[in-house]
Design a protein around this motif. Structure first.
Motif, PDB file in Angstrom:
ATOM      1  N   THR A 285       0.962  -1.191   0.170  1.00  0.00           N
ATOM      2  CA  THR A 285      -0.125   0.112  -0.086  1.00  0.00           C
ATOM      3  C   THR A 285       1.045   1.296   0.050  1.00  0.00           C
ATOM      4  O   THR A 285       0.560   2.286  -0.504  1.00  0.00           O
ATOM      5  CB  THR A 285      -0.893   0.139   1.315  1.00  0.00           C
ATOM      6  OG1 THR A 285      -1.645  -1.253   1.342  1.00  0.00           O
ATOM      7  CG2 THR A 285      -1.891   1.215   1.269  1.00  0.00           C
ATOM      8  N   PHE A 286       2.044   1.155   0.697  1.00  0.00           N
ATOM      9  CA  PHE A 286       2.774   2.270   0.962  1.00  0.00           C
ATOM     10  C   PHE A 286       2.394   3.493   1.255  1.00  0.00           C
ATOM     11  O   PHE A 286       2.511   4.587   0.836  1.00  0.00           O
ATOM     12  CB  PHE A 286       3.625   2.443  -0.203  1.00  0.00           C
ATOM     13  CG  PHE A 286       4.427   1.109  -0.961  1.00  0.00           C
ATOM     14  CD1 PHE A 286       5.417   0.982  -0.031  1.00  0.00           C
ATOM     15  CD2 PHE A 286       3.952   0.547  -1.765  1.00  0.00           C
ATOM     16  CE1 PHE A 286       6.206  -0.330  -0.261  1.00  0.00           C
ATOM     17  CE2 PHE A 286       4.524  -0.830  -2.208  1.00  0.00           C
ATOM     18  CZ  PHE A 286       5.891  -1.073  -1.378  1.00  0.00           C
TER      19      PHE A 286
ATOM     20  N   LYS B 136      -8.077  -3.416   4.822  1.00  0.00           N
ATOM     21  CA  LYS B 136      -7.860  -2.821   6.260  1.00  0.00           C
ATOM     22  C   LYS B 136      -9.278  -2.204   6.798  1.00  0.00           C
ATOM     23  O   LYS B 136      -9.071  -1.872   7.960  1.00  0.00           O
ATOM     24  CB  LYS B 136      -6.557  -1.901   6.018  1.00  0.00           C
ATOM     25  CG  LYS B 136      -5.439  -2.514   5.686  1.00  0.00           C
ATOM     26  CD  LYS B 136      -4.148  -1.711   5.655  1.00  0.00           C
ATOM     27  CE  LYS B 136      -2.943  -2.407   5.425  1.00  0.00           C
ATOM     28  NZ  LYS B 136      -1.771  -1.690   5.196  1.00  0.00           N
TER      29      LYS B 136
ATOM     30  N   GLU C   2      -2.449  -2.277  -8.224  1.00  0.00           N
ATOM     31  CA  GLU C   2      -2.776  -3.552  -7.548  1.00  0.00           C
ATOM     32  C   GLU C   2      -4.018  -3.491  -7.459  1.00  0.00           C
ATOM     33  O   GLU C   2      -4.408  -3.230  -6.253  1.00  0.00           O
ATOM     34  CB  GLU C   2      -1.696  -4.030  -6.605  1.00  0.00           C
ATOM     35  CG  GLU C   2      -2.226  -5.570  -5.953  1.00  0.00           C
ATOM     36  CD  GLU C   2      -1.687  -5.971  -4.440  1.00  0.00           C
ATOM     37  OE1 GLU C   2      -1.405  -5.035  -3.956  1.00  0.00           O
ATOM     38  OE2 GLU C   2      -1.388  -7.053  -4.370  1.00  0.00           O
TER      39      GLU C   2
ATOM     40  N   LYS D  76      -2.049 -11.758  -8.388  1.00  0.00           N
ATOM     41  CA  LYS D  76      -0.769 -11.921  -8.179  1.00  0.00           C
ATOM     42  C   LYS D  76       0.029 -12.668  -9.234  1.00  0.00           C
ATOM     43  O   LYS D  76       1.041 -12.287  -9.928  1.00  0.00           O
ATOM     44  CB  LYS D  76      -0.279 -12.521  -6.793  1.00  0.00           C
ATOM     45  CG  LYS D  76      -0.190 -11.316  -5.856  1.00  0.00           C
ATOM     46  CD  LYS D  76       1.030 -11.526  -5.013  1.00  0.00           C
ATOM     47  CE  LYS D  76       0.664 -10.196  -3.940  1.00  0.00           C
ATOM     48  NZ  LYS D  76      -0.343  -9.952  -3.841  1.00  0.00           N
TER      49      LYS D  76
ATOM     50  N   ASP E 142       5.983 -10.050   7.362  1.00  0.00           N
ATOM     51  CA  ASP E 142       4.538  -9.967   8.074  1.00  0.00           C
ATOM     52  C   ASP E 142       3.884 -10.664   6.953  1.00  0.00           C
ATOM     53  O   ASP E 142       2.660 -11.260   7.389  1.00  0.00           O
ATOM     54  CB  ASP E 142       3.811  -8.573   8.022  1.00  0.00           C
ATOM     55  CG  ASP E 142       4.356  -7.497   6.709  1.00  0.00           C
ATOM     56  OD1 ASP E 142       5.274  -7.751   6.258  1.00  0.00           O
ATOM     57  OD2 ASP E 142       3.353  -6.713   6.582  1.00  0.00           O
TER      58      ASP E 142
ATOM     59  N   THR F  64      11.309  -3.837   8.681  1.00  0.00           N
ATOM     60  CA  THR F  64      12.249  -2.721   9.669  1.00  0.00           C
ATOM     61  C   THR F  64      11.391  -2.574  11.015  1.00  0.00           C
ATOM     62  O   THR F  64      10.134  -2.507  10.673  1.00  0.00           O
ATOM     63  CB  THR F  64      12.211  -1.361   8.962  1.00  0.00           C
ATOM     64  OG1 THR F  64      12.923  -1.728   7.475  1.00  0.00           O
ATOM     65  CG2 THR F  64      12.903  -0.533   9.714  1.00  0.00           C
TER      66      THR F  64
ATOM     67  N   ILE G 269       8.336   0.712  13.177  1.00  0.00           N
ATOM     68  CA  ILE G 269       7.828   1.392  12.568  1.00  0.00           C
ATOM     69  C   ILE G 269       6.654   0.989  11.559  1.00  0.00           C
ATOM     70  O   ILE G 269       6.829  -0.195  10.811  1.00  0.00           O
ATOM     71  CB  ILE G 269       8.855   2.232  11.433  1.00  0.00           C
ATOM     72  CG1 ILE G 269       8.008   3.669  10.879  1.00  0.00           C
ATOM     73  CG2 ILE G 269       9.312   1.642  10.519  1.00  0.00           C
ATOM     74  CD1 ILE G 269       9.106   4.694  10.379  1.00  0.00           C
TER      75      ILE G 269
HETATM   76  N1  C2G Z   1       7.483  -3.015   5.691  1.00  0.00           N
HETATM   77  C1  C2G Z   1       8.792  -3.084   5.988  1.00  0.00           C
HETATM   78  N2  C2G Z   1       8.840  -2.644   7.591  1.00  0.00           N
HETATM   79  C2  C2G Z   1       7.842  -1.971   8.160  1.00  0.00           C
HETATM   80  C3  C2G Z   1       6.725  -1.675   7.370  1.00  0.00           C
HETATM   81  C4  C2G Z   1       6.316  -2.243   6.421  1.00  0.00           C
HETATM   82  O1  C2G Z   1       9.497  -3.885   5.724  1.00  0.00           O
HETATM   83  N3  C2G Z   1       8.332  -1.489   9.040  1.00  0.00           N
HETATM   84  C5  C2G Z   1       6.944  -3.595   4.180  1.00  0.00           C
HETATM   85  C6  C2G Z   1       6.046  -4.635   4.309  1.00  0.00           C
HETATM   86  O2  C2G Z   1       6.340  -5.968   4.728  1.00  0.00           O
HETATM   87  C7  C2G Z   1       5.633  -4.886   2.716  1.00  0.00           C
HETATM   88  C8  C2G Z   1       6.023  -3.323   2.358  1.00  0.00           C
HETATM   89  O3  C2G Z   1       6.725  -2.770   3.077  1.00  0.00           O
HETATM   90  O4  C2G Z   1       6.426  -5.485   2.048  1.00  0.00           O
HETATM   91  C9  C2G Z   1       4.526  -2.451   2.007  1.00  0.00           C
HETATM   92  O5  C2G Z   1       4.037  -2.465   3.513  1.00  0.00           O
HETATM   93  P1  C2G Z   1       2.457  -2.201   3.392  1.00  0.00           P
HETATM   94  O6  C2G Z   1       2.157  -0.794   2.675  1.00  0.00           O
HETATM   95  O7  C2G Z   1       1.796  -2.324   4.989  1.00  0.00           O
HETATM   96  O8  C2G Z   1       1.715  -3.172   2.471  1.00  0.00           O
HETATM   97  P2  C2G Z   1       0.667  -4.085   2.707  1.00  0.00           P
HETATM   98  O9  C2G Z   1      -0.996  -3.200   3.118  1.00  0.00           O
HETATM   99  O10 C2G Z   1       0.974  -5.095   3.393  1.00  0.00           O
HETATM  100  O11 C2G Z   1       0.079  -4.719   1.277  1.00  0.00           O
HETATM  101  O12 C2G Z   1      -0.370  -7.900  -2.324  1.00  0.00           O
HETATM  102  C10 C2G Z   1       0.185  -7.656  -1.040  1.00  0.00           C
HETATM  103  C11 C2G Z   1      -0.444  -6.139  -0.362  1.00  0.00           C
HETATM  104  O13 C2G Z   1      -0.808  -5.249  -1.315  1.00  0.00           O
HETATM  105  C12 C2G Z   1       0.558  -5.649   0.597  1.00  0.00           C
END
Ligand code: C2G
Length: 131
Positions: free
Chosen positions: A10-11, A46, A73, A79, A96, A116, A119
């Motif tokens: 989602t970023f 979410k 996406e 996928k 995760d 990470t 955060i």
């Molecule tokens: N991430 C990370 N460390 C964090 C937070 C996030 O490495 N402290 C990584 C997540 O593991 C993921 C990426 O950043 O690989 C994006 O995280 P999100 O935006 O939370 O993505 P998410 O909502 O999990 O979407 O098809 C899969 C989904 O679209 C994933």
């Protein structure tokens, strides 16, 4: 032979954890393609709308030096189509999602990277709301 890496996320409220996972994903190949979750997918996943729209999130992720291409996406179930369409050799996700995408191991290599610590978008939103 050039190696294409694909990742998804989602970023929302882009932070250093997002940057680190994209940098480490890019280092696994020659070209990084990122699927940015659609607003509708985020609401389904979410139960809330993202803070930044998909257009804004695509612009932010697409502007990064380590990212070669971005796309929307639309659903988690597509996928395999995205992997094939973008010619991905490696699928990378944060841990995760560990084990969740192993079914694609017949189409490409599947790698989970350590998140990470300490955060997250949710923690940032809660922190700001408490100020
Ligand atoms: N991430 C990370 N460390 C964090 C937070 C996030 O490495 N402290 C990584 C997540 O593991 C993921 C990426 O950043 O690989 C994006 O995280 P999100 O935006 O939370 O993505 P998410 O909502 O999990 O979407 O098809 C899969 C989904 O679209 C994933």
């Amino acid at each position: 032979m050039s190696r294409t890496v694909i990742t998804f996320g989602t970023f929302d409220v882009f932070h250093v954890g997002h940057l680190r996972v994209l940098e480490r994903a890019a280092a696994l190949g020659d070209r990084l393609v990122v699927g940015v979750s659609a607003d509708a997918l985020n609401e389904r996943k979410k139960g809330r709308a993202p803070i930044f729209s998909e257009k804004e999130r695509l612009a932010i992720v697409g502007a990064l030096k380590v990212v070669d291409a971005v796309f929307v996406e639309e659903s988690l179930e597509q996928k395999r189509d995205y992997i094939v369409e973008h010619g991905a050799d490696v699928l990378v996700m944060g841990d995760d999602w560990a084990g969740k995408f192993d079914e694609y191991a017949d189409a490409c290599e599947v790698v989970y990277l350590e998140r990470t610590p300490a955060i997250s978008t949710t923690a940032i939103i809660e922190h700001i709301a408490d100020l």
